[in-house]
Design an enzyme around this catalytic site. Structure first.
Site, short mmCIF file in Angstrom:
data_model
loop_
_atom_site.label_atom_id
_atom_site.label_comp_id
_atom_site.label_asym_id
_atom_site.label_seq_id
_atom_site.Cartn_x
_atom_site.Cartn_y
_atom_site.Cartn_z
CG ASP A 167 8.65 13.58 6.83
OD1 ASP A 167 9.63 13.84 6.11
OD2 ASP A 167 7.99 12.54 6.71
CG ASN A 223 3.64 2.15 8.82
OD1 ASN A 223 3.76 2.91 7.85
ND2 ASN A 223 3.93 2.54 10.05
CG HIS A 227 4.68 6.14 7.26
ND1 HIS A 227 5.64 5.89 8.22
CD2 HIS A 227 5.37 6.25 6.10
CE1 HIS A 227 6.83 5.88 7.65
NE2 HIS A 227 6.69 6.08 6.38
CD GLU A 278 4.61 6.09 11.72
OE1 GLU A 278 4.15 5.47 10.74
OE2 GLU A 278 5.79 5.97 12.09
P1 PGA Z 1 11.41 4.63 1.58
O1 PGA Z 1 10.45 5.30 2.66
O2 PGA Z 1 11.31 5.47 0.36
O3 PGA Z 1 12.78 4.68 2.20
O4 PGA Z 1 10.90 3.23 1.37
C1 PGA Z 1 9.16 5.65 2.29
C2 PGA Z 1 8.42 6.21 3.48
O5 PGA Z 1 8.64 5.73 4.61
O6 PGA Z 1 7.61 7.12 3.29
#
Ligand code: PGA
Length: 240
Positions: free
Chosen positions: A67, A136, A138, A143
């Site tokens: 992404d 959350n 995702h 999302e």
């Molecule tokens: P993080 O993010 O590795 O910074 O915890 C993970 C994500 O949001 O996929």
């Protein structure tokens, strides 16, 4: 889904690195699906070390990132193109022409999304996909919601995601509101997936991964339907 708890973040990173090294030794021209965020940094450090000290060869590797924020300049310090160059590509012998991140400044993000999926198809699909997981649930920037997208698309970021990522920006107002993300089909058609979760703040979502429920409200739970997922987490994420 195979589930493995390691004591520390470093051990998770080393275990994940072993899998990537084995993949590149078995198939030097692998297509790797890569992720950004804090979680993969340890793995990227291990891969750089394996390249520098053990000669791990990336010359024939192609990478496809999950992404990118939208809109964002690739030179912006918080863009995922910048992140990948700084934390991995600049330190290994990869041809940057073979590293793909969605174009955060595409004039037509819908066309960019279609082209991104076509590129993955032309490459023959992803051999090994790395994933982090949002608090959350995702994966990529898919999302939670009543429905998910199969294809690469423009996603509106949730408040939870923008808050979680605000730590990298001067203020929450500067966190982009949108992103271009690979969709669920792009992720679920990878031949092998390594999912990483580290830290106490991931405890609730790790628990949701360990029961039998699959729900679009926690997109990562769809990984339970994939035949080859290794889920690595540290003690902090497992025990809370
Ligand atoms: P993080 O993010 O590795 O910074 O915890 C993970 C994500 O949001 O996929």
């Amino acid at each position: 889904m195979e589930f493995l708890v390691c004591n520390t973040y470093e051990e998770v990173s080393q275990e994940a690195a072993r899998i990537f090294e084995a993949q590149l030794k078995a198939k030097p021209d692998s297509v790797l699906g890569l992720a950004t965020g804090s979680t993969p940094l340890g793995l990227y450090r291990e891969l750089i070390r394996a390249h520098e000290c053990g000669g791990l060869d990336f010359s024939r590797v192609t990478t496809v990132n999950l992404d990118e924020y939208y809109p964002i300049e690739p030179t912006h310090e918080q863009s995922y193109r910048y992140f990948m160059d700084k934390n991995l590509f600049d330190h290994i012998n990869i041809d940057k022409n073979n590293t793909f991140v969605p174009n955060g400044k595409a004039a037509d993000p819908a066309a960019e999304s279609v082209a991104y999926d076509e590129r993955i198809k032309r490459l023959g699909g992803i051999d090994l996909q790395l994933l982090g997981i949002g608090e959350n649930g995702h994966i990529g920037f898919n999302e939670p919601g009543a429905a998910l997208h199969a294809s690469t698309h423009v996603e509106v970021l949730t408040e939870s995601t923008r808050n979680a990522n605000a730590r990298f920006f001067a203020s929450i107002d500067e966190v982009p509101t949108h992103a271009i993300t690979t969709g669920m089909a792009g992720i679920l058609t990878a031949r092998k997936i390594v999912l990483l979760a580290c830290g106490k703040n991931k405890h609730a979502v790790v628990q949701a991964m360990l029961d039998d429920t699959v729900t679009t409200q926690i997109p990562a739970t769809l990984l339970k339907c994939h035949p080859d997922v290794l889920f690595l987490c540290d003690n902090a994420a497992y025990k809370g």
